[in-house]
Design a protein around this motif. Structure first.
Motif, PDB file in Angstrom:
ATOM      1  N   TRP A  35       0.857  -1.177   0.000  1.00 46.46           N
ATOM      2  CA  TRP A  35       0.000   0.000   0.000  1.00 46.46           C
ATOM      3  C   TRP A  35       0.899   1.236   0.000  1.00 46.46           C
ATOM      4  CZ3 TRP A  35      -5.186   0.321  -0.621  1.00 46.46           C
ATOM      5  CH2 TRP A  35      -5.950  -0.829  -0.420  1.00 46.46           C
ATOM      6  N   ARG A  37       0.654   5.795  -0.454  1.00 47.59           N
ATOM      7  CA  ARG A  37      -0.278   6.915  -0.374  1.00 47.59           C
ATOM      8  C   ARG A  37       0.387   8.183  -0.890  1.00 47.59           C
ATOM      9  NH1 ARG A  37      -0.612   7.588   6.260  1.00 47.59           N
ATOM     10  NH2 ARG A  37       1.495   8.450   6.565  1.00 47.59           N
ATOM     11  N   ARG A  44       4.514  10.408  -3.561  1.00 43.75           N
ATOM     12  CA  ARG A  44       3.890   9.171  -3.139  1.00 43.75           C
ATOM     13  C   ARG A  44       4.836   8.436  -2.196  1.00 43.75           C
ATOM     14  NH1 ARG A  44       1.171   6.256  -8.068  1.00 43.75           N
ATOM     15  NH2 ARG A  44       0.278   8.327  -8.139  1.00 43.75           N
ATOM     16  N   VAL A  47       3.569   2.747   2.515  1.00 43.20           N
ATOM     17  CA  VAL A  47       2.818   2.626   3.762  1.00 43.20           C
ATOM     18  C   VAL A  47       3.055   1.260   4.401  1.00 43.20           C
ATOM     19  CG1 VAL A  47       0.526   2.574   4.800  1.00 43.20           C
ATOM     20  CG2 VAL A  47       1.036   4.238   2.995  1.00 43.20           C
ATOM     21  N   ASP A  88      -2.724  11.348   7.980  1.00 44.55           N
ATOM     22  CA  ASP A  88      -2.971  10.161   7.149  1.00 44.55           C
ATOM     23  C   ASP A  88      -3.809  10.504   5.912  1.00 44.55           C
ATOM     24  OD1 ASP A  88      -3.443   8.304  10.179  1.00 44.55           O
ATOM     25  OD2 ASP A  88      -1.662   8.326   8.900  1.00 44.55           O
ATOM     26  N   TYR A  92      -4.872   6.576  -1.356  1.00 48.54           N
ATOM     27  CA  TYR A  92      -4.193   5.322  -1.076  1.00 48.54           C
ATOM     28  C   TYR A  92      -4.307   4.383  -2.281  1.00 48.54           C
ATOM     29  CZ  TYR A  92      -3.609   6.546   3.823  1.00 48.54           C
ATOM     30  OH  TYR A  92      -3.223   7.158   4.990  1.00 48.54           O
ATOM     31  N   GLY A 113      -6.865   4.711  -7.006  1.00 48.45           N
ATOM     32  CA  GLY A 113      -6.699   4.874  -5.580  1.00 48.45           C
ATOM     33  C   GLY A 113      -8.011   5.205  -4.899  1.00 48.45           C
TER      34      GLY A 113
END
Length: 120
Positions: A35, A37, A44, A47, A88, A92, A113
Motif C-alpha cells: 500500500w 499513499r 507518493r 505505507v 494520514d 491510497y 486509488g
C-alpha cells in the motif's frame, strides 16, 4: 492487470477505516503486495507491504496503527487503519511490489486509488 482500491472516505481523528484492493490479471498469491499513499503536494510514499507468505513491513509513521493483510482465495489485499490522524489524509493505492535495496519497488502501472480524509 487491475488494482482497484476502495474503502476510503471521511473520518475523524481516532477513527478506523478498512481499505480493500481486489486484484486481477496476475497470480496474486505469488506476489508481494504493498500500500502506498500520496498526500496533496507530496511525493507518493510507502505505507505497508505483505509478502506472498505472512511477512509484513510498515512505514514508521503507521507502525502500530495500520495492519496489512491478504486473502489469497479472494485475490484481495487489505489495509486496516486504526487511530487515524489528519496526516494520514491522502489517496491510497495498492500495488504489486518486490523487495529492493532495503525497500520496495513497485511493478506495473498504478491503479485506481481511494481517498482518505481525516479531520481533527
Amino acid at each position: 492487470v487491475q488494482l482497484q482500491a476502495s474503502g476510503g472516505g471521511l473520518a475523524q481523528a481516532g477513527d478506523s477505516l478498512r481499505l480493500s484492493c481486489p486484484v486481477s490479471g496476475f497470480d496474486f498469491s505469488n506476489y508481494h503486495m504493498g500500500w502506498f499513499r500520496q498526500a496533496p503536494g507530496k511525493e507518493r510514499e510507502f505505507v505497508a507491504a505483505i509478502g506472498s507468505g505472512s511477512y509484513t513491513n510498515y512505514a514508521d509513521s503507521v507502525k502500530g496503527r495500520f495492519t496489512i493483510s491478504r486473502d489469497n482465495a479472494k485475490n484481495t489485499v487489505y489495509l486496516q487503519m486504526n487511530s487515524l490522524k489528519p496526516e494520514d489524509t491522502a489517496v491510497y493505492y495498492c500495488m504489486k511490489v518486490v523487495p529492493f535495496a532495503g525497500s520496495w519497488r513497485t511493478l506495473g502501472s498504478w491503479g485506481q486509488g481511494t481517498q482518505v480524509t481525516v479531520s481533527s
